[in-house]
Design an enzyme around this catalytic site. Structure first.
Site, PDB file in Angstrom:
ATOM      1  N   CYS A  14     -11.180  -1.432  -4.260  1.00 33.17           N
ATOM      2  CA  CYS A  14     -10.389  -2.608  -3.904  1.00 33.17           C
ATOM      3  C   CYS A  14     -11.262  -3.767  -3.426  1.00 33.17           C
ATOM      4  CB  CYS A  14      -9.398  -2.261  -2.799  1.00 33.17           C
ATOM      5  SG  CYS A  14      -8.288  -0.925  -3.274  1.00 33.17           S
ATOM      6  N   SER A  37      -1.450   8.983  -2.687  1.00 31.05           N
ATOM      7  CA  SER A  37      -1.421   8.275  -3.965  1.00 31.05           C
ATOM      8  C   SER A  37      -1.681   9.238  -5.115  1.00 31.05           C
ATOM      9  CB  SER A  37      -2.483   7.177  -3.959  1.00 31.05           C
ATOM     10  OG  SER A  37      -2.508   6.493  -5.183  1.00 31.05           O
TER      11      SER A  37
END
Length: 381
Positions: A326, A199
């Site tokens: 998250c 990422s």
């Protein structure tokens, strides 16, 4: 705004100035669609995408044709796991992962379990380590994939990927690794690995762009696409390419290749400075191993304080988290720390400190002083 000291680099990183500078022309001047093959607007965009693809590949030791651009690691993980499940459709399928994986991995496996996949979730010990013998024993005749992260996002523990890759190779099993926290932080490789998620926003690139490494020239199948419509990215991920994001991703990877060696040494010194001073407080404990971990991360438990109050107070002056960004919206203790055997109260009263490119020795000193103040205040209350 008067921001606190930022020590949450595992959650996200700021775009490097060089990355922003590289991206800006592709929002306006070079705005073409990389799939427009008939005119210079498209050619310039396509060339920029391919240069970035090469930079991303160089960072992880891959070939540029093995890089598939996605919207981020979560999409890459979904494409890798669900795509392989579909590639083997009609067969009995078994997958191996660990209880300490990121929720993007665990939740995706939960989804394919609903469709008939068998999944083994390996335990970890109190240091967050998996047992290689246990991994080998978990392999069944119909095991299709081993999926284990390179480095844990909460504790920084690094799994022995080289040995895991050798095991997977010897059994002709797909190895998928979530290398989101490792790429650009420590040297990594692709030998023996079939799928790898990375990422941009974890390595000073923009949000909304990531990649899936897909090994070429191997008999094991590639994942089936999960997004259809146009056949972009070698038919593996359709959709108009995010050219500015991809350019920024490529620039960030190039910078990491240049800076990573020195940064590893600098951040380890600062991390140890922070960790050693915080652990001088009574009833504080390191979560995870002191060895074999990322150089910029420490996860510390504080006994005798209430977790939610601790996090709220610390974040007034030092931006940190109790685990994955998250899952930080829930007050539940970290599933990673729970898998390591921490009780719920201590798990909730644990803080991950993750340092980065802009962290200074002075900031570390200020952070330590603030942590001391908060802990003394909470324990005396």
């Amino acid at each position: 705004m008067n921001y606190p000291i930022y020590l949450d680099y595992n959650a996200t990183t700021p775009c490097a100035p060089e990355v922003i500078e590289a991206m800006i022309p592709f929002f306006a001047e070079h705005f073409g669609n990389a799939a427009s093959k008939n005119h210079p607007y498209g050619w310039i965009a396509e060339n920029a995408v391919e240069e970035a693809r090469e930079a991303v590949a160089r960072l992880i030791g891959a070939k540029s044709k093995e890089i598939v651009f996605t919207s981020g690691a979560t999409e890459s993980i979904n494409l890798g796991i669900k795509g392989i499940f579909e590639a083997f459709q009609g067969e009995r399928q078994h997958f191996i992962t660990a209880k300490s994986e990121h929720k993007a991995v665990l939740d995706t496996f939960e989804e394919i379990e609903k469709k008939g996949a068998e999944v083994s979730y390996l335990p970890v010990n109190s240091l967050g380590e998996i047992d290689l013998e246990g991994l080998e024993k978990a392999i069944l005749p119909h095991t299709k994939m081993i999926c284990l992260m390179w480095a844990n996002n909460e504790t920084g523990i690094i799994h022995p990927i080289e040995k895991i890759a050798q095991l997977a190779e010897s059994r002709n099993i797909i190895l998928f690794t979530d290398a989101v926290q490792a790429a650009g932080k420590i040297p990594i490789f692709t030998q023996g690995i079939h799928l790898m998620a990375i990422s941009a926003h974890k390595l000073y690139g923009p949000k909304g762009i990531g990649a899936l490494y897909v090994r070429h020239n191997h008999s094991l199948p590639k994942p089936w696409p999960q997004i259809h419509g146009g056949g972009h990215e070698k038919n593996m991920r359709s959709g108009t390419l995010n050219v500015p994001g991809i350019v920024g991703f490529g620039k960030a990877c190039s910078l990491r290749n240049q800076e990573m060696g020195e940064e590893v040494v600098r951040l380890e010194v600062l991390r140890n400075q922070l960790e050693n001073q915080v652990l001088e407080l009574s009833d504080t404990f390191l979560n995870g191993s002191q060895n074999n971990r990322l150089p910029h991360v420490t996860n510390i438990a504080f006994a005798g304080v209430e977790g939610e109050e601790l996090l709220k107070k610390i974040n007034q002056k030092v931006a940190v988290s109790s685990g994955s960004a998250c899952t930080s919206i829930t007050p539940k203790p970290s599933h990673v720390l729970k898998a390591m055997g921490l009780d719920s109260d201590l798990g909730r009263a644990s803080i991950r400190f993750s340092l980065g490119r802009s962290t200074t020795s002075q900031e570390v000193e200020q952070a330590v002083n603030w942590v001391r103040q908060v802990i003394h205040k909470l324990r005396d209350a």
